[in-house]
Design an enzyme around this catalytic site. Structure first.
Site, PDB file in Angstrom:
ATOM      1  N   GLY A  10       0.820  -1.214   0.000  1.00 49.90           N
ATOM      2  CA  GLY A  10       0.000   0.000   0.000  1.00 49.90           C
ATOM      3  C   GLY A  10       0.855   1.265   0.000  1.00 49.90           C
ATOM      4  O   GLY A  10       2.082   1.217  -0.088  1.00 49.90           O
ATOM      5  N   TYR A  11       0.157   2.381   0.103  1.00 47.28           N
ATOM      6  CA  TYR A  11       0.806   3.694  -0.041  1.00 47.28           C
ATOM      7  C   TYR A  11       1.881   3.922   1.032  1.00 47.28           C
ATOM      8  O   TYR A  11       3.066   4.105   0.713  1.00 47.28           O
ATOM      9  CB  TYR A  11      -0.293   4.761   0.038  1.00 47.28           C
ATOM     10  CG  TYR A  11       0.167   6.191   0.091  1.00 47.28           C
ATOM     11  CD1 TYR A  11       1.152   6.677  -0.765  1.00 47.28           C
ATOM     12  CD2 TYR A  11      -0.416   7.084   0.996  1.00 47.28           C
ATOM     13  CE1 TYR A  11       1.543   8.013  -0.721  1.00 47.28           C
ATOM     14  CE2 TYR A  11      -0.039   8.416   1.039  1.00 47.28           C
ATOM     15  CZ  TYR A  11       0.951   8.864   0.189  1.00 47.28           C
ATOM     16  OH  TYR A  11       1.330  10.177   0.246  1.00 47.28           O
ATOM     17  N   ILE A  12       1.516   3.857   2.292  1.00 49.04           N
ATOM     18  CA  ILE A  12       2.491   4.162   3.349  1.00 49.04           C
ATOM     19  C   ILE A  12       3.430   2.969   3.561  1.00 49.04           C
ATOM     20  O   ILE A  12       4.642   3.126   3.754  1.00 49.04           O
ATOM     21  CB  ILE A  12       1.770   4.543   4.663  1.00 49.04           C
ATOM     22  CG1 ILE A  12       0.799   5.702   4.405  1.00 49.04           C
ATOM     23  CG2 ILE A  12       2.782   4.946   5.731  1.00 49.04           C
ATOM     24  CD1 ILE A  12      -0.153   5.996   5.558  1.00 49.04           C
ATOM     25  N   SER A  34      -6.070  -5.905  -1.893  1.00 48.62           N
ATOM     26  CA  SER A  34      -7.434  -5.379  -2.000  1.00 48.62           C
ATOM     27  C   SER A  34      -7.412  -3.900  -2.353  1.00 48.62           C
ATOM     28  O   SER A  34      -8.371  -3.374  -2.912  1.00 48.62           O
ATOM     29  CB  SER A  34      -8.213  -5.606  -0.696  1.00 48.62           C
ATOM     30  OG  SER A  34      -7.561  -4.983   0.389  1.00 48.62           O
ATOM     31  N   SER A 124      -4.682   6.780  13.498  1.00 46.39           N
ATOM     32  CA  SER A 124      -5.026   7.946  12.680  1.00 46.39           C
ATOM     33  C   SER A 124      -5.449   9.104  13.562  1.00 46.39           C
ATOM     34  O   SER A 124      -6.011   8.895  14.651  1.00 46.39           O
ATOM     35  CB  SER A 124      -6.195   7.548  11.771  1.00 46.39           C
ATOM     36  OG  SER A 124      -6.801   8.686  11.220  1.00 46.39           O
ATOM     37  N   ALA A 125      -5.249  10.310  13.050  1.00 46.10           N
ATOM     38  CA  ALA A 125      -5.725  11.499  13.768  1.00 46.10           C
ATOM     39  C   ALA A 125      -7.239  11.538  13.864  1.00 46.10           C
ATOM     40  O   ALA A 125      -7.781  12.302  14.654  1.00 46.10           O
ATOM     41  CB  ALA A 125      -5.223  12.751  13.054  1.00 46.10           C
ATOM     42  N   TYR A 149     -14.886   3.759  10.199  1.00 44.93           N
ATOM     43  CA  TYR A 149     -13.447   3.596   9.964  1.00 44.93           C
ATOM     44  C   TYR A 149     -12.664   4.117  11.166  1.00 44.93           C
ATOM     45  O   TYR A 149     -11.787   3.434  11.717  1.00 44.93           O
ATOM     46  CB  TYR A 149     -13.012   4.345   8.686  1.00 44.93           C
ATOM     47  CG  TYR A 149     -11.526   4.609   8.652  1.00 44.93           C
ATOM     48  CD1 TYR A 149     -10.622   3.557   8.494  1.00 44.93           C
ATOM     49  CD2 TYR A 149     -11.013   5.902   8.828  1.00 44.93           C
ATOM     50  CE1 TYR A 149      -9.255   3.790   8.500  1.00 44.93           C
ATOM     51  CE2 TYR A 149      -9.649   6.138   8.835  1.00 44.93           C
ATOM     52  CZ  TYR A 149      -8.771   5.090   8.673  1.00 44.93           C
ATOM     53  OH  TYR A 149      -7.423   5.315   8.693  1.00 44.93           O
ATOM     54  N   LYS A 153     -10.119   2.313  14.479  1.00 41.54           N
ATOM     55  CA  LYS A 153      -8.818   2.729  15.039  1.00 41.54           C
ATOM     56  C   LYS A 153      -8.920   2.904  16.557  1.00 41.54           C
ATOM     57  O   LYS A 153      -8.026   2.500  17.309  1.00 41.54           O
ATOM     58  CB  LYS A 153      -8.341   4.030  14.382  1.00 41.54           C
ATOM     59  CG  LYS A 153      -8.121   3.939  12.874  1.00 41.54           C
ATOM     60  CD  LYS A 153      -7.032   2.948  12.513  1.00 41.54           C
ATOM     61  CE  LYS A 153      -6.736   2.922  11.027  1.00 41.54           C
ATOM     62  NZ  LYS A 153      -5.863   1.805  10.633  1.00 41.54           N
ATOM     63  N   PHE A 178      -1.360  12.065  10.827  1.00 41.28           N
ATOM     64  CA  PHE A 178      -2.225  13.150  10.387  1.00 41.28           C
ATOM     65  C   PHE A 178      -2.481  12.952   8.883  1.00 41.28           C
ATOM     66  O   PHE A 178      -2.979  11.902   8.510  1.00 41.28           O
ATOM     67  CB  PHE A 178      -1.658  14.498  10.868  1.00 41.28           C
ATOM     68  CG  PHE A 178      -2.028  14.671  12.325  1.00 41.28           C
ATOM     69  CD1 PHE A 178      -1.418  13.896  13.315  1.00 41.28           C
ATOM     70  CD2 PHE A 178      -3.074  15.473  12.701  1.00 41.28           C
ATOM     71  CE1 PHE A 178      -1.835  13.956  14.651  1.00 41.28           C
ATOM     72  CE2 PHE A 178      -3.498  15.562  14.032  1.00 41.28           C
ATOM     73  CZ  PHE A 178      -2.872  14.794  14.996  1.00 41.28           C
ATOM     74  N   ASN A 199      -9.680  11.907  -1.126  1.00 37.41           N
ATOM     75  CA  ASN A 199      -8.767  12.792  -0.398  1.00 37.41           C
ATOM     76  C   ASN A 199      -8.294  13.951  -1.273  1.00 37.41           C
ATOM     77  O   ASN A 199      -8.271  13.864  -2.497  1.00 37.41           O
ATOM     78  CB  ASN A 199      -7.572  12.003   0.139  1.00 37.41           C
ATOM     79  CG  ASN A 199      -8.008  10.966   1.153  1.00 37.41           C
ATOM     80  OD1 ASN A 199      -7.836   9.776   0.949  1.00 37.41           O
ATOM     81  ND2 ASN A 199      -8.601  11.407   2.238  1.00 37.41           N
ATOM     82  N   ARG A 231      -5.696  21.207   7.748  1.00 36.73           N
ATOM     83  CA  ARG A 231      -5.162  19.880   8.077  1.00 36.73           C
ATOM     84  C   ARG A 231      -3.642  19.949   8.193  1.00 36.73           C
ATOM     85  O   ARG A 231      -3.001  20.836   7.632  1.00 36.73           O
ATOM     86  CB  ARG A 231      -5.508  18.856   6.974  1.00 36.73           C
ATOM     87  CG  ARG A 231      -6.994  18.572   6.809  1.00 36.73           C
ATOM     88  CD  ARG A 231      -7.547  17.820   8.003  1.00 36.73           C
ATOM     89  NE  ARG A 231      -8.972  17.511   7.851  1.00 36.73           N
ATOM     90  CZ  ARG A 231      -9.969  18.351   8.164  1.00 36.73           C
ATOM     91  NH1 ARG A 231      -9.708  19.560   8.644  1.00 36.73           N
ATOM     92  NH2 ARG A 231     -11.221  17.969   8.015  1.00 36.73           N
TER      93      ARG A 231
END
Ligand code: NAD
Ligand code: UFG
Length: 336
Positions: A10-12, A34, A124-125, A149, A153, A178, A199, A231
């Site tokens: 995934g991205y991160i 997924s 997550s923030a 969601y 967390k 963040f 996003n 943000r």
């Protein structure tokens, strides 16, 4: 001995995997694709010149998890795997609670069976999105969220905190991200959501490409200087580095540790659109749209704890974030 990265395609996860490999660490990646593609793994290999074991496996499948732990000596897990679309979670809460909570429970059980007690978890923030909290958000604030969601967390943080309290062998970092944006400066890794992005940054990038007509600014009547939402954007490479610092911290610190990963600085929607225009040289047309459900006016971190205990702080500014996001967008479009 290796670090298991769940959601590493995934991205991160992909940025963190690349950074760990570059620092000489052994890693194993698990992902069910997924929300990612196998090509990302090739990009990590190309970028780092290193190979690693990969398992196309689902955290919901305990047999597959067991196999990963049997075949590899895992000493630490960085747990990115989870579903993350806020709107989808409102429509499909069972999918989100099952995937994110059951997946984490299965993972922790497998870790326990194999004597692995070191875990870095992607929180997550959004866990601060309660009416009573005002930015800058501090780790000791009360937790709650506006959507399923976010609640996954909150619940997972509670479960992991209980787990750490039950057995002093556990060392757990609860990393409250963040707003991660940007991409690897090589342009090989980045964020590539399917369909119309939710996003801000991926949406702006598609407007800059001409694939979407204009940015819809969700509300210009917030109590902020220009009326649009604020943000705390953080470059994904800074975020990846934060995980590596957390691994070090956990070596000497049992227990569960909530830690903000943010810059401590907020930008409004209009400021981000302006920064993207500077980075890309492309005009981003904007229209004002109604507020989006569940949004809050301001979200930014008190980033002092990460600085104090992890000796980590965000280094890259908004212009660099937008430049790298645009570079990835252009290169990726040319590859497709
Ligand atoms: P991502 O969707 O790009 O990566 C998550 C990866 O997990 C995907 O590759 C997906 O295929 C995989 N995955 C999901 N469920 C799985 C399962 N049951 N078994 C195996 N693999 C599974 O998301 P990301 O932006 O890299 O986010 C990583 C983590 O950070 C997530 O837990 C997310 O909730 C959290 N987070 C992200 C943001 C953000 O804005 N990107 C902000 C705060 C927190
Ligand atoms: N926005 C727009 N137009 C868009 C998209 C977003 O005006 O098309 C605005 C939003 O209203 C908000 C800001 O841009 O003010 C940022 O929105 P994002 O959707 O990019 O990010 P959020 O802060 O809403 O949420 C993100 C992740 C969540 C995570 C949260 C905190 O999507 O999963 O950060 O980490 F929980």
């Amino acid at each position: 001995m290796a670090i298991l990265i769940t959601g590493g395609a995934g991205y991160i996860g992909s940025h963190t995997a690349a950074q760990l490999l570059a620092q000489g660490e052994e890693i194993v990646i698990l992902d069910n694709f997924s929300n990612s593609k196998p090509e990302v793994l090739d990009a990590i290999r190309t970028l780092t010149g290193r190979d690693f074991p990969f398992y196309q496996a689902d955290l919901l499948d305990e047999g597959q998890l067991e196999q990963v732990f049997q075949e590899n000596a895992i000493h630490t897990v960085i747990h990115f795997a989870g579903l993350k679309a806020v709107g989808e979670s409102v429509a499909k809460p069972l999918l989100y609670y099952h995937n994110n909570l059951t997946g984490t429970l299965n993972l922790c059980r497998a870790m326990e069976r194999h004597g692995c007690f070191s875990l870095v978890f992607s929180s997550s923030a959004t866990v601060y999105y309660l009416g009573c909290n005002t930015a800058p958000f501090r780790e000791d604030f009360p937790l709650g969220s506006t959507n399923p969601y976010g609640m996954t967390k909150v619940y997972i943080e509670q479960i992991l905190t209980d787990l750490a309290a039950s057995d002093s062998r556990w060392r757990i970092a609860l990393m409250r991200y963040f707003n991660p944006i940007g991409a690897h400066p090589s342009g090989l890794l980045g964020e590539d959501p399917n369909g119309i992005p939710n996003n801000l940054l991926p949406y702006i990038a598609k407007v800059a490409l001409g694939e979407l007509p204009c940015l819809k600014v969700y509300g210009d009547d917030y109590d902020t200087p220009d009326g649009t939402g604020i943000r705390d954007y953080i470059h994904v490479c800074d975020l990846a580095q934060g995980h590596i610092c957390a691994l070090d911290y956990l070596k000497d610190n049992p227990g569960a540790h909530p830690i903000n990963l943010g810059s401590g600085k907020g930008y409004s929607v209009l400021e981000v659109a302006d920064a993207f225009e500077r980075a890309s040289g492309v005009k981003i047309p904007r229209v004002i749209a109604p507020r989006r459900d569940g949004d809050i006016a301001r979200s930014y971190a008190d980033a002092s704890l990460a600085k104090e205990i992890l000796h980590w702080e965000a280094r890259r500014g908004i212009d660099e974030m937008c430049r790298d996001a645009w570079n990835y967008t252009l290169l990726h479009r040319q590859q497709n």
